[in-house]
Structures are given as structure tokens and as C-alpha cells.
Write a protein that holds these residues in place. Structure first.
Motif, PDB file in Angstrom:
ATOM      1  N   SER A 145      -9.354  68.765  15.134  1.00  0.00           N
ATOM      2  CA  SER A 145      -8.642  67.763  14.325  1.00  0.00           C
ATOM      3  C   SER A 145      -8.739  66.388  14.976  1.00  0.00           C
ATOM      4  N   GLN A 159      -5.681  68.821   7.540  1.00  0.00           N
ATOM      5  CA  GLN A 159      -5.435  70.240   7.817  1.00  0.00           C
ATOM      6  C   GLN A 159      -4.189  70.722   7.072  1.00  0.00           C
ATOM      7  N   ASP A 183     -10.712  69.112   7.289  1.00  0.00           N
ATOM      8  CA  ASP A 183     -10.127  69.845   8.406  1.00  0.00           C
ATOM      9  C   ASP A 183      -9.639  71.213   7.916  1.00  0.00           C
ATOM     10  N   GLU A 184     -10.435  72.227   8.143  1.00  0.00           N
ATOM     11  CA  GLU A 184     -10.151  73.594   7.690  1.00  0.00           C
ATOM     12  C   GLU A 184      -9.733  73.633   6.218  1.00  0.00           C
TER      13      GLU A 184
HETATM   14 MG   LIG Z   1      -6.742  71.312  13.842  1.00  0.00          MG
END
Ligand SMILES: [Mg+2]
Ligand SMILES: Nc1ncnc2c1ncn2[C@@H]1O[C@H](COP(=O)(O)OP(=O)(O)OP(=O)(O)O)[C@@H](O)[C@H]1O
Length: 251
Positions: A71, A124, A200-201
Motif C-alpha cells: 500500500s 484497499q 490496492d487488492e
Molecule cells: Mg495494503
């Protein structure tokens, strides 16, 4: 796989590299980037000497265990935070011939404009505006960038449909599942047709088949619309489909 240090050969020479090789141009480059968080009198190293080149049409996966700095790296690449050492270079569209510009030389206003028009960011933890519907969340960034309400609404509906949520347009975030919120966040990040998507993911809450669908949408935008993607992911199956993988280790 590439290791954290000197991960991309020649990455510290981004300008030379893109003129010498007949590959698509580099659109975003990190050179020897380090970052530490200060906590009281302690310094927590999150990234050290990381280098990476992202080319037009390319998808790069960022992998590594929790806390390895994914991140942190994405926030630096997305110009949400400032590097403490090293440099992030970005291709500015108006540059001719294409060349990379050091982002530390940008004014705050220029950074804001690049974030608004050239970079899409999927956080995220989504960060959807909770008072607004899914449709409004996707419209808002377009209106801020100058689109008319009608054009923003049409484009937002198209994007929500692309991520399989046309029947949830009027729902507010708390009325959506985690995976649905994640897909709204992806639609929002794509709303201004960014040159670069940083995610982010973004498939962290999605089942395998929906993750695959989202990946295929992004791949198609990279292949056909000239977009480039950097994505943090823990999905080992999806990872194999990226053009490159950058594995981070705990600093
Ligand atoms: Mg992260
Ligand atoms: N605001 C902060 N203050 C202090 N330390 C921080 C802060 N944010 C992150 N860190 C630390 O920096 C390191 C990298 O964090 P980061 O969030 O980038 O990891 P990550 O790879 O994204 O992890 P995850 O897979 O869990 O999302 C971790 O050790 C974390 O504890």
C-alpha cells in the motif's frame, strides 16, 4: 519474479531505456524509492531502494506478505504521498516525444490534476462516500473533472454495468456487500479513463469468478485502450496472468 532491490534492470535510466528499446513507452517509473513512517522517536522502514517501470498496455502485480509495503508503494505511485528518497517519474501526455517527468518537481496543483485526469486509484478499503449512491460515487470524480451531469451519469451507468452492478446503482455503500463496494470503487477509478490504474487488492473481497471478470475488464482496457495497471494482490492464481510481478520483502 523480481526482488525489491534493483527490481527492474535499467530502471534507474528510464529516459534512455524507453528510447533504445522498441517497447511501449514507460508511463510511470519508480527509481530507488525508500519510505519510512515516523512513530514517536521510532522510524519504521516500509520500502527501501525500490525500482519499477510500468509501460503502456502493461499490467504489473505487486505481491508480498502483509506489512511488506504494497500500500505504501501504491500511495507513492499514485502521488497520494511524497517520496522521501528516490524519485517517481510520470509520462505527461503533452510531452513530445514521450518523456518522463520527475514528480518531485510538480506543483501541488499539477499533482492534483494528474491524480484527477491521468491516475485512477482503487483504495484497499474502498473509501466510497457513504452518503452517496453507487451511481453518484462514480459520477462525482467526472463532474469534478468537468463532465456534464448527463455525460457523467451515462458513463457511470456504463461502468457499473461493466462491473455487473447496473441493478445496484441507487444503493448506498452500506446497502452493498464488501465485494460490490469494491466493484463500485473500481468503476469510480475508471470513470475519467485514466492512463494509469493503481489498485490496492481490488479483488480481495471477490470470489474467484468475479475476480477473473474484473481482471479481464482491466486486461481489455490495457490491451485496447492503452491503459496500464499496477495492482497489489494476494491472488496467486490471478498473479500468473499479469505481464510482470514485483515481489516485496519486509524491510
Ligand atoms: Mg495494503
Ligand atoms: N501510518 C503508519 N504509521 C506507521 N507505520 C505504518 C503506517 N502505515 C503503514 N505502516 C507500516 O509500514 C509497513 C508497510 O505497510 P503497508 O500498509 O504498506 O503494507 P501492505 O503490504 O500494504 O500490507 P497489507 O497486505 O496488510 O495491506 C508495515 O510495517 C506497517 O505497519
Amino acid at each position: 519474479m523480481v526482488s525489491k532491490k534493483n527490481s527492474t534492470p535499467g530502471a534507474n535510466e528510464p529516459l534512455r531505456q524507453q528510447t533504445e528499446l522498441k517497447e511501449p513507452p514507460v508511463v510511470l517509473s519508480a527509481v530507488d524509492v525508500s519510505y519510512s513512517y515516523k512513530q514517536g522517536d521510532q522510524s519504521i522502514s516500509a520500502l527501501s531502494c525500490l525500482s519499477l517501470n510500468l509501460r503502456k498496455n502493461e499490467m504489473i502485480a505487486i505481491v508480498g506478505q502483509s506489512g511488506c509495503g504494497k500500500s505504501t508503494l501504491l500511495h507513492l505511485l499514485g502521488l497520494l504521498d511524497n517520496v522521501q528518497s528516490g524519485e517517481i517519474y510520470i509520462r505527461k501526455e503533452e510531452n513530445a516525444p514521450p518523456s518522463l517527468f520527475p514528480t518531485s518537481k510538480l506543483s501541488e496543483q499539477e499533482r492534483t490534476l494528474i491524480r484527477r485526469h491521468s491516475i485512477g486509484f482503487v483504495y484497499q478499503f474502498h473509501h466510497l462516500l457513504k452518503e452517496f449512491t453507487a451511481l453518484e460515487n462514480v459520477m462525482l470524480a467526472q463532474i469534478i473533472a468537468g463532465a456534464s451531469k448527463k455525460a457523467a451519469e451515462n458513463n457511470a451507468m456504463r461502468l457499473l454495468s461493466l462491473v455487473g452492478l447496473s441493478n445496484r446503482a441507487q444503493h448506498k455503500p452500506h446497502q452493498l456487500s464488501g465485494g460490490q463496494q469494491q466493484r463500485v470503487a473500481i468503476a469510480r477509478a475508471l470513470a475519467n479513463s485514466p492512463q494509469i490504474l493503481i489498485a490496492d487488492e481490488p479483488t480481495g473481497n471477490l470470489d474467484e469468478s468475479t475476480s477473473e471478470d474484473v481482471f479481464n475488464i482491466l486486461l481489455s482496457l490495457c490491451s485496447n485502450n492503452g491503459m496500464s495497471v499496477v495492482m497489489a494482490t494476494h491472488n496467486t492464481h490471478l498473479c500468473k496472468r499479469f505481464h510482470k510481478t514485483l515481489r516485496l520483502d519486509i524491510s
